[in-house]
Write an enzyme that holds these catalytic residues in place. Sequence first.
Site, PDB file in Angstrom:
ATOM      1  N   CYS A   2     -26.331  35.765  39.734  1.00 61.95           N
ATOM      2  CA  CYS A   2     -25.237  35.496  38.656  1.00 61.95           C
ATOM      3  C   CYS A   2     -25.336  36.275  37.770  1.00 61.95           C
ATOM      4  CB  CYS A   2     -25.354  33.864  38.040  1.00 61.95           C
ATOM      5  SG  CYS A   2     -23.572  33.708  38.364  1.00 61.95           S
ATOM      6  N   ARG A  27     -18.442  33.033  34.352  1.00 59.94           N
ATOM      7  CA  ARG A  27     -19.226  33.209  35.285  1.00 59.94           C
ATOM      8  C   ARG A  27     -19.684  31.843  36.422  1.00 59.94           C
ATOM      9  NH1 ARG A  27     -19.805  38.335  37.690  1.00 59.94           N
ATOM     10  NH2 ARG A  27     -22.051  37.378  38.509  1.00 59.94           N
ATOM     11  N   TRP A  74     -27.019  30.889  39.404  1.00 60.18           N
ATOM     12  CA  TRP A  74     -26.169  29.869  40.087  1.00 60.18           C
ATOM     13  C   TRP A  74     -26.428  30.095  41.592  1.00 60.18           C
ATOM     14  CZ3 TRP A  74     -21.064  28.141  40.632  1.00 60.18           C
ATOM     15  CH2 TRP A  74     -20.041  28.417  41.995  1.00 60.18           C
ATOM     16  N   ASN A  98     -30.271  39.174  41.027  1.00 64.33           N
ATOM     17  CA  ASN A  98     -29.579  38.375  41.423  1.00 64.33           C
ATOM     18  C   ASN A  98     -29.292  39.323  43.004  1.00 64.33           C
ATOM     19  OD1 ASN A  98     -28.282  37.355  39.557  1.00 64.33           O
ATOM     20  ND2 ASN A  98     -26.842  39.464  38.692  1.00 64.33           N
ATOM     21  N   GLY A  99     -27.958  38.306  44.045  1.00 66.13           N
ATOM     22  CA  GLY A  99     -29.081  38.956  45.790  1.00 66.13           C
ATOM     23  C   GLY A  99     -29.716  37.993  46.186  1.00 66.13           C
ATOM     24  N   GLU A 482      -2.280  28.461  54.459  1.00 65.61           N
ATOM     25  CA  GLU A 482      -2.283  28.804  53.505  1.00 65.61           C
ATOM     26  C   GLU A 482      -1.589  29.577  53.022  1.00 65.61           C
ATOM     27  OE1 GLU A 482      -5.281  27.755  51.968  1.00 65.61           O
ATOM     28  OE2 GLU A 482      -5.993  29.534  50.605  1.00 65.61           O
ATOM     29  N   LYS A 486      -0.445  29.553  49.200  1.00 64.62           N
ATOM     30  CA  LYS A 486      -1.349  30.246  47.660  1.00 64.62           C
ATOM     31  C   LYS A 486       0.241  30.931  47.134  1.00 64.62           C
ATOM     32  CE  LYS A 486      -4.220  30.112  47.794  1.00 64.62           C
ATOM     33  NZ  LYS A 486      -5.727  29.480  47.805  1.00 64.62           N
ATOM     34  N   GLU A 489       1.460  27.533  45.078  1.00 62.57           N
ATOM     35  CA  GLU A 489       0.823  27.219  44.185  1.00 62.57           C
ATOM     36  C   GLU A 489       1.011  28.014  42.630  1.00 62.57           C
ATOM     37  OE1 GLU A 489      -3.340  26.542  44.763  1.00 62.57           O
ATOM     38  OE2 GLU A 489      -3.079  28.158  46.132  1.00 62.57           O
ATOM     39  N   HIS A 505      12.640  22.756  66.267  1.00 66.62           N
ATOM     40  CA  HIS A 505      12.289  20.994  65.915  1.00 66.62           C
ATOM     41  C   HIS A 505      13.010  20.709  64.393  1.00 66.62           C
ATOM     42  CE1 HIS A 505      11.212  20.611  69.390  1.00 66.62           C
ATOM     43  NE2 HIS A 505      10.088  21.470  69.376  1.00 66.62           N
ATOM     44  N   LYS A 606      -9.452  23.754  38.752  1.00 71.77           N
ATOM     45  CA  LYS A 606     -10.270  23.991  39.626  1.00 71.77           C
ATOM     46  C   LYS A 606     -10.305  22.692  40.485  1.00 71.77           C
ATOM     47  CE  LYS A 606     -12.146  27.571  41.498  1.00 71.77           C
ATOM     48  NZ  LYS A 606     -10.960  27.784  42.855  1.00 71.77           N
TER      49      LYS A 606
HETATM   50  C1  F6R Z   1      -5.683  26.018  46.868  1.00 68.81           C
HETATM   51  C2  F6R Z   1      -6.819  25.400  46.322  1.00 68.81           C
HETATM   52  C3  F6R Z   1      -6.915  23.991  46.483  1.00 68.81           C
HETATM   53  C4  F6R Z   1      -8.083  23.699  46.712  1.00 68.81           C
HETATM   54  C5  F6R Z   1      -8.554  21.784  46.873  1.00 68.81           C
HETATM   55  C6  F6R Z   1     -10.393  21.446  47.632  1.00 68.81           C
HETATM   56  O1  F6R Z   1      -5.779  27.638  46.162  1.00 68.81           O
HETATM   57  O2  F6R Z   1      -8.103  25.889  45.256  1.00 68.81           O
HETATM   58  O3  F6R Z   1      -6.078  23.461  47.640  1.00 68.81           O
HETATM   59  O4  F6R Z   1      -8.634  24.617  47.992  1.00 68.81           O
HETATM   60  O5  F6R Z   1      -8.536  21.532  45.977  1.00 68.81           O
HETATM   61  O6  F6R Z   1     -10.797  22.107  47.092  1.00 68.81           O
HETATM   62  P1  F6R Z   1     -12.582  21.779  47.175  1.00 68.81           P
HETATM   63  O7  F6R Z   1     -12.543  23.071  48.955  1.00 68.81           O
HETATM   64  O8  F6R Z   1     -13.193  22.413  45.764  1.00 68.81           O
HETATM   65  O9  F6R Z   1     -12.868  20.857  47.509  1.00 68.81           O
END
Ligand code: F6R
Length: 611
Positions: A2, A27, A74, A98-99, A482, A486, A489, A505, A606
């Site tokens: 990290c 981060r 991390w 880091n690495g 996906e 993307k 959202e 269908h 998130k």
């Molecule tokens: C979309 C997104 C969400 C997550 C979902 C699951 O871009 O980020 O759909 O994929 O909330 O989250 P995790 O993977 O953290 O369980």
Amino acid sequence: MCGIVGYVGDKESAPILVSGLKKLEYRGYDSAGVAVVGGNALNVVRATGKLKNLENRVSQEPPQGTLGIGHTRWATHGRPSDENAHPHTYKNVAVVHNGIIENHLALKEELRAKGHVFSSETDTEVFAHLISDELERGVDLPDAVRLAIKQVKGTYALAVVSSRDPNRIICTKDASPMVLGLGQGQNFVASDVPALLEHTRDFVYMEEGDLAIVTAQGVDIFNRQGNKVNRPTRRIDWTPMMAEKGGHKHFMHKEIWEQPRAIADTLRGRMLLSEGDIHFEGWNLSADKVRTITKVTILACGTSWHSGVAGKHMIESLARIPVEVELASEFRYRDPIVDPTHLAIAISQSGETADTLAAFKEAKARGAMSLAICNVMGSAMTREADISVLTNAGPEIGVASTKAFTTQLVTLYMLAVKLGRMRGTLTVKAAQEHLTHLTQIPKMIEDVLKCEPSVKRVAREFMAAQDFLFLGRGPMHPVALEGALKLKEISYIHAEGYAGGEMKHGPIALIDEKMPVVVIAPKQPSVAYEKIIGNIEEVRARGGKVIAIIDEDDHHVDGLADHVIRIPAACALLAPVVSTIPLQLLAYHVAEMRGNDVDQPRNLAKSVTVE
Ligand code: F6R
């Protein structure tokens, strides 16, 4: 892995280190620490959790000295804990890193045989031991670092201090970033520019294999061959916000562009090419046990669920085990049929998603074996699982998942190869071919990212659309899902992802001249190429606008589609990794052009830790 900060000058170093680490807090991290050299002594303070915890410990017993290194961790090897936090020390040496060190287990074994005792579960601690051994042989600190890195296979940004050599920091890097910050009578080291912007605007970017000797008076840099080199000093005028994003406008954009590195980190140390096998640390299922598996149940939500759908194709094809991909929020409230011959796989970036966690616990309670594919070591899911496989994408800050998705895909592919080898459905030779395909992916992603200008043109043309349709067949179906997720959202445009064969269908009724349809059509037999071309023709016949994602050498679609975006041809099961990239970029640019808050879209979080 990290954040790294280092300081040498005439001021007390601990407050400067802690304040630099704070600038890297964005981060993400799970623990932190500093090592300060003063009066020929090495003082180390570390704490799990927030930097506040480290700050409290530092203020209770301030480590004295004008030279030091600090780190936010991390976790990749070893859970988050005080012992696993950096700096790691051995005798009079302290290191932050880091690495990933790929051969750390073998090195630890060799060192243990010589009487070394390790105090952490990390790969990093190996550096402190190797360097200390060299110092004891009478080698000076820079050479000790040089000799230590020669023994290591892997990636590193490494900063080293020793109370035997109290006036200099030695740092070196290969594949992980490291910058030197230049001051008057003081100099700095960091993994990222934002850590140092309050002290200097003059930076030297270290190059691969460089080793730097940093003192209060100046910096000397040597290349991999040991020759002294001049690296240019760059004046950085970025605002702190710009610096955090590495010059990108948004974290999401930075994370899209980080994917070659993130995928390479995910593969690193795991692919045993000559044996045609995969090594996952902590794997504890015997071949006999693996042969008893009658079903794999994948549990996940959102983007992680989409990677599960792609994973079904991989595991069924390579390991010949039936796979069900369950929406965790549905599974947990059903009365699912689970028995001890089932392997439950939770897929999650955060490892904390409430529905996935509950579904995973339910599957375990009903007797299933459990495996977590997760980006956060030490998270609830990794604590729950019998086996955890880390995706190694590094912290993902943009709410819309990008690098977490593609690293999940390559992890699932490695898992499919491993299960295939253990069950005897893949020969060594076949597995070697699959691993060779995997090694090509980081470079392919670098190439596909070059399509950004064409994707931007498409984004400009369709940024005002009200609806989008995404179509894909076979392993490209989850890519269509996906792509649609993307886009919706972050742009707030309504979008649907469909399996190509399902279009007739129902969704075909929506198609008119206002409807952009993104068709993911790499030329693979398993994605029924002719059939997806048929879909393109159906859309065209109804006036819809076709944006086709196709192989770079495919000219069949040129006259059929309104826009073509060319991507390098990958094998069918890995094509999802490559073909997702233009869709991430499309969503990003449409959202950005509409003036949306790309990194924090409305109504989304998130990590969804509530139902
Ligand atoms: C979309 C997104 C969400 C997550 C979902 C699951 O871009 O980020 O759909 O994929 O909330 O989250 P995790 O993977 O953290 O369980």
